[in-house]
Scaffold this active site. Structure first.
Site, mmCIF file in Angstrom:
data_model
loop_
_atom_site.group_PDB
_atom_site.id
_atom_site.type_symbol
_atom_site.label_atom_id
_atom_site.label_comp_id
_atom_site.label_asym_id
_atom_site.label_seq_id
_atom_site.Cartn_x
_atom_site.Cartn_y
_atom_site.Cartn_z
ATOM 1 C CG ASP A 104 16.247 53.153 38.305
ATOM 2 O OD1 ASP A 104 16.070 51.972 38.637
ATOM 3 O OD2 ASP A 104 15.677 53.677 37.325
ATOM 4 C CD GLU A 136 8.080 51.725 32.020
ATOM 5 O OE1 GLU A 136 8.189 52.614 31.138
ATOM 6 O OE2 GLU A 136 8.976 51.455 32.838
#
Length: 297
Positions: free
Chosen positions: A93, A192
């Site tokens: 990430d 998400e």
């Protein structure tokens, strides 16, 4: 008794394999993990993709949210995970502030995750201008996973940690972000905290693997944070996180039992200690100097 690996002869997961799984309708299993012991567990469980997420900030480093975590901190954690993996695809990430400023900054950071931590790919949040960053990274030779809907790095701008796409306008924005990332060359996108019906409507437009987290069941795979699914932390449970085990409770029971036995002097027991041959002990004692007397003031 330890559980044997799912498939000891399993081959490494590649981008091609992920696309094959999508085409065949085989659900993709993705987990966010942050350390070497966790990597060994997910490896044995046969997980397909492992993300070393910036959520390490609050899950293992004690920050209040994901914003403060640095590239160096995530590289250290990612290297530890890399050492525990053989087959899953490893995604690093990109933390807040490490890719937004320019294409050059994004490429440099992505290259560090590949060269210094052994990542197979990197992930970045957002569409719009971030799709251009994704395009630049892909052109520089690093596969990119996108992330739309609730993007924790910019949650303040989204009104906090809440579901996205709950109005027609916001749902359209999610679609546009996803299409922009797909067109930019992202190999996969995380959806998400998006209403399941919105995900259902968007999926026909997607040509790459879509991984859901709180986005319903129609995505090509699912991702959860290891700390959430194992209940390593129990102070907050996102709506989308199912608890599959109660690890924190077991950890607390173990530490409580250890502390009790130390205080009661029942640990260590004879089976936890080492022996010395009687003749060696006698020789050692014979060589000891006299014990000094305690001086009383």
């Amino acid at each position: 008794m330890s559980t044997p690996p799912k498939d000891p002869n399993r081959k490494r997961i590649t981008l091609t394999k992920l696309h094959e799984m999508r085409a065949l309708g085989e659900p993709i299993v993705m987990i966010t993990a942050y350390d070497h012991p966790s990597a060994l567990v997910v490896e044995e469980a046969g997980v397909d993709v492992v993300l070393v997420g910036d959520s390490a900030a609050n899950n293992v480093l004690g920050y209040p949210d994901t914003v403060p975590v640095t590239v160096e901190e995530l590289l250290m954690l990612t290297r530890a995970v890399r050492r525990g993996l053989k087959t899953p695809l490893l995604v690093g990430d990109l933390p807040f502030g490490s890719y937004e400023a320019s294409d050059a900054q994004a490429i440099e950071t992505a290259h560090r995750f590949v060269k210094e931590a052994g990542c197979d790919a990197v992930k970045l949040e957002g569409g719009g201008a971030m799709a251009e960053r994704a395009r630049a990274i892909v052109r520089a030779g690093v596969p990119v996973m996108g992330h739309v809907g609730l993007t924790p790095q910019t949650a303040t701008m989204l009104g906090g940690y809440r579901a996205q796409g709950r109005t027609a306008a916001r749902a359209r924005a999610v679609l546009e972000d996803a299409l922009a990332l797909q067109e930019a060359g992202a190999f996969s996108i995380v959806f998400e905290a998006i209403p399941a019906d919105v995900t259902d409507a968007i999926m026909p437009y997607m040509e790459i693997p879509i991984i859901g987290i709180g986005a319903g069941a129609s995505t090509d795979g699912q991702v959860l944070v290891l700390h959430d699914l194992l209940t390593i932390h129990d102070d907050f449970q996102p709506k989308f996180a199912k608890r599959f085990a109660a690890v924190k409770d077991e950890m607390r029971r173990g530490v409580d039992a250890y502390a009790d036995e130390v205080r009661s002097r029942t640990f260590p027991a004879p089976e936890h200690t080492y022996n010395i041959a009687p003749e060696e002990l006698e020789r050692f004692r014979a060589e000891l100097p006299a014990v000094p007397r305690t001086h009383v003031g």
